[in-house]
Write a protein that holds these residues in place. Structure first.
Motif, PDB file in Angstrom:
ATOM      1  N   ILE A   2      -8.068  81.773 -70.389  1.00  0.00           N
ATOM      2  CA  ILE A   2      -7.248  81.708 -71.808  1.00  0.00           C
ATOM      3  C   ILE A   2      -5.869  80.869 -71.683  1.00  0.00           C
ATOM      4  O   ILE A   2      -5.183  81.420 -70.501  1.00  0.00           O
ATOM      5  N   VAL A   4      -2.029  80.341 -73.000  1.00  0.00           N
ATOM      6  CA  VAL A   4      -1.152  81.088 -74.051  1.00  0.00           C
ATOM      7  C   VAL A   4       0.066  80.408 -73.922  1.00  0.00           C
ATOM      8  O   VAL A   4       0.942  80.281 -73.014  1.00  0.00           O
ATOM      9  N   ILE A  23      -2.707  80.789 -78.827  1.00  0.00           N
ATOM     10  CA  ILE A  23      -3.797  80.894 -77.824  1.00  0.00           C
ATOM     11  C   ILE A  23      -4.794  80.187 -78.104  1.00  0.00           C
ATOM     12  O   ILE A  23      -5.470  80.230 -78.998  1.00  0.00           O
ATOM     13  N   TYR A  55      -0.361  91.130 -77.268  1.00  0.00           N
ATOM     14  CA  TYR A  55      -1.512  90.661 -78.109  1.00  0.00           C
ATOM     15  C   TYR A  55      -2.630  90.705 -77.113  1.00  0.00           C
ATOM     16  O   TYR A  55      -3.777  90.960 -77.227  1.00  0.00           O
ATOM     17  N   CYS A  56      -2.558  89.932 -75.899  1.00  0.00           N
ATOM     18  CA  CYS A  56      -3.545  89.704 -75.011  1.00  0.00           C
ATOM     19  C   CYS A  56      -4.089  90.813 -74.480  1.00  0.00           C
ATOM     20  O   CYS A  56      -5.269  90.986 -74.489  1.00  0.00           O
ATOM     21  N   PHE A  61      -7.633  90.227 -73.323  1.00  0.00           N
ATOM     22  CA  PHE A  61      -7.692  89.130 -72.533  1.00  0.00           C
ATOM     23  C   PHE A  61      -6.989  89.512 -71.225  1.00  0.00           C
ATOM     24  O   PHE A  61      -5.656  89.708 -71.102  1.00  0.00           O
ATOM     25  N   VAL A  64      -5.356  85.218 -67.952  1.00  0.00           N
ATOM     26  CA  VAL A  64      -4.473  84.426 -68.757  1.00  0.00           C
ATOM     27  C   VAL A  64      -3.634  83.506 -68.078  1.00  0.00           C
ATOM     28  O   VAL A  64      -3.019  83.874 -66.981  1.00  0.00           O
TER      29      VAL A  64
END
Length: 131
Positions: A2, A4, A23, A55-56, A61, A64
């Motif tokens: 992921i 970001v 993201i 948020y992650c 998530f 990252v």
């Protein structure tokens, strides 16, 4: 993995500020535009990092790769140090959150590669002014 992208912006320094988070690398890309009130540009950059980290974690998530056009944010995390002691509580909070990831990277990128997050941060400034 992921990806970001984060950015903070202020209209004035200090002034109305906003955070932008983009993201990708997930089925449905996420765009966050968060008004932050009155603060400096550097503080807005730090706040955008915290918003993205939270948020992650909330969305599980755990692997990252963050991208920022703020050398202050990237260097602070890499060197675990900030000159301006006003940013120390923000940095400490970031470290507490980063420890919860399985794998975390942060990389400085030029502003030209961070346009979506920048636009989201600028949009958030306008949201401050509309309140």
């Amino acid at each position: 993995m992921i990806e970001v992208y984060i950015d903070g912006a202020s209209k004035g320094n200090p002034g109305p500020s906003g955070a932008g988070v983009f993201i990708k690398g997930i089925p449905q890309p996420v765009q966050l535009s968060m008004p932050l009130g009155i603060m400096s540009n550097h503080e807005a950059e730090c706040r955008s990092l915290l918003i993205a980290l939270q948020y992650c974690l909330e969305h599980n998530f755990k692997v990252v790769s963050f991208r920022t056009d703020s050398q202050l944010v990237e260097r602070a995390l890499e060197k675990q140090y900030v000159k301006n002691k006003n940013f120390l509580p923000l940095l400490e909070e970031a470290f507490r959150l980063v420890e919860q990831f399985d794998l975390f990277f942060i990389k400085w990128i030029p502003s030209s590669q961070n346009k979506v997050a920048d636009e989201l941060a600028r949009r958030a400034i306008l949201q401050n002014e509309q309140r």
